[in-house]
Design a protein around this motif. Structure first.
Motif, mmCIF file in Angstrom:
data_model
loop_
_atom_site.group_PDB
_atom_site.id
_atom_site.type_symbol
_atom_site.label_atom_id
_atom_site.label_comp_id
_atom_site.label_asym_id
_atom_site.label_seq_id
_atom_site.Cartn_x
_atom_site.Cartn_y
_atom_site.Cartn_z
ATOM 1 N N LEU A 47 0.807 -1.222 0.000
ATOM 2 C CA LEU A 47 0.000 0.000 0.000
ATOM 3 C C LEU A 47 0.838 1.270 0.000
ATOM 4 O O LEU A 47 1.909 1.320 0.604
ATOM 5 N N ARG A 49 0.594 4.909 1.444
ATOM 6 C CA ARG A 49 -0.168 5.636 2.468
ATOM 7 C C ARG A 49 0.300 7.087 2.535
ATOM 8 O O ARG A 49 1.471 7.384 2.360
ATOM 9 N N GLU A 51 0.626 10.835 4.633
ATOM 10 C CA GLU A 51 1.208 11.191 5.928
ATOM 11 C C GLU A 51 0.253 10.920 7.084
ATOM 12 O O GLU A 51 0.679 10.640 8.199
ATOM 13 N N ASP A 52 -1.048 10.982 6.801
ATOM 14 C CA ASP A 52 -2.043 10.722 7.842
ATOM 15 C C ASP A 52 -2.373 9.238 7.988
ATOM 16 O O ASP A 52 -3.207 8.860 8.800
ATOM 17 N N GLY A 53 -1.702 8.391 7.194
ATOM 18 C CA GLY A 53 -1.930 6.949 7.267
ATOM 19 C C GLY A 53 -3.016 6.440 6.352
ATOM 20 O O GLY A 53 -3.227 5.234 6.228
ATOM 21 N N ALA A 54 -3.731 7.342 5.676
ATOM 22 C CA ALA A 54 -4.803 6.926 4.768
ATOM 23 C C ALA A 54 -4.224 6.208 3.550
ATOM 24 O O ALA A 54 -3.170 6.582 3.031
ATOM 25 N N VAL A 55 -4.903 5.178 3.106
ATOM 26 C CA VAL A 55 -4.484 4.448 1.910
ATOM 27 C C VAL A 55 -4.796 5.301 0.686
ATOM 28 O O VAL A 55 -5.936 5.705 0.465
ATOM 29 N N LEU A 56 -3.752 5.584 -0.101
ATOM 30 C CA LEU A 56 -3.894 6.386 -1.310
ATOM 31 C C LEU A 56 -3.996 5.519 -2.557
ATOM 32 O O LEU A 56 -4.546 5.928 -3.570
ATOM 33 N N GLY A 58 -2.439 1.318 -4.174
ATOM 34 C CA GLY A 58 -1.648 0.146 -3.858
ATOM 35 C C GLY A 58 -1.906 -1.035 -4.764
ATOM 36 O O GLY A 58 -2.641 -0.953 -5.752
#
Length: 156
Positions: A47, A49, A51-56, A58
């Motif tokens: 994946l 991700r 900076e906020d950890g959200a999956v962008l 992958g």
């Protein structure tokens, strides 16, 4: 009495009704021919991700029957052409080798990324024209064990 039905309502977890039962029967048949555990499936996600950890975006797939099958691979436009796709696919290939896979297989459309996969060493092993109409769906594969794809034959 047996009967054939057509059903299009989703079952549990959005899967088609009867999927689990059909898969169980097919798995038993396949393993009877290829050996116990040969179709055991293990998921894989590589994946991207934010900076906020959200999956962008992958790569999502699973290893089974000695191959890694890439089911989904997407990067948002703003993250393309920066080497991330190449890096993510390379990570997936290394993981496939670690899992004992001999190769990777995937599908792409003519309007998606066949050139990208060709540059990564993937070869077309099948194609379906007019899927969707006016385009071609390609099945691609890449051996990771050094055996050329040309030497692979299907026998019955």
């Amino acid at each position: 009495m047996t009967r054939i039905t057509v059903e299009d309502a989703p079952g549990p977890a959005g899967q088609p009704v009867g999927r689990d039962e059909v898969w169980a029967g097919l798995l038993a048949f396949n393993e009877a021919g290829s050996g116990p555990g040969s179709f055991a499936s293990r998921p894989l996600s590589v994946l991207l991700r934010g900076e906020d950890g959200a999956v962008l975006g992958g790569l999502v797939g699973r290893s089974y029957s000695g191959w890694l099958y890439v089911e989904l691979f997407h990067l948002p436009e703003e993250h393309r052409r920066a080497g991330l796709g190449r890096e993510m696919l390379s990570v997936a290939e290394r993981e496939a080798v670690a899992r004992g896979c001999v190769g990777v297989r995937l599908e792409t459309y003519s309007f998606q990324a066949p050139g990208f996969y060709a540059r990564m060493g993937y070869r077309v092993v099948g194609q379906l024209r007019d899927c969707p109409p006016g385009h071609t769906r390609f099945s691609l594969a890449k051996r990771l064990d050094g055996v050329p794809l040309e030497e692979i034959a299907c026998s019955t």
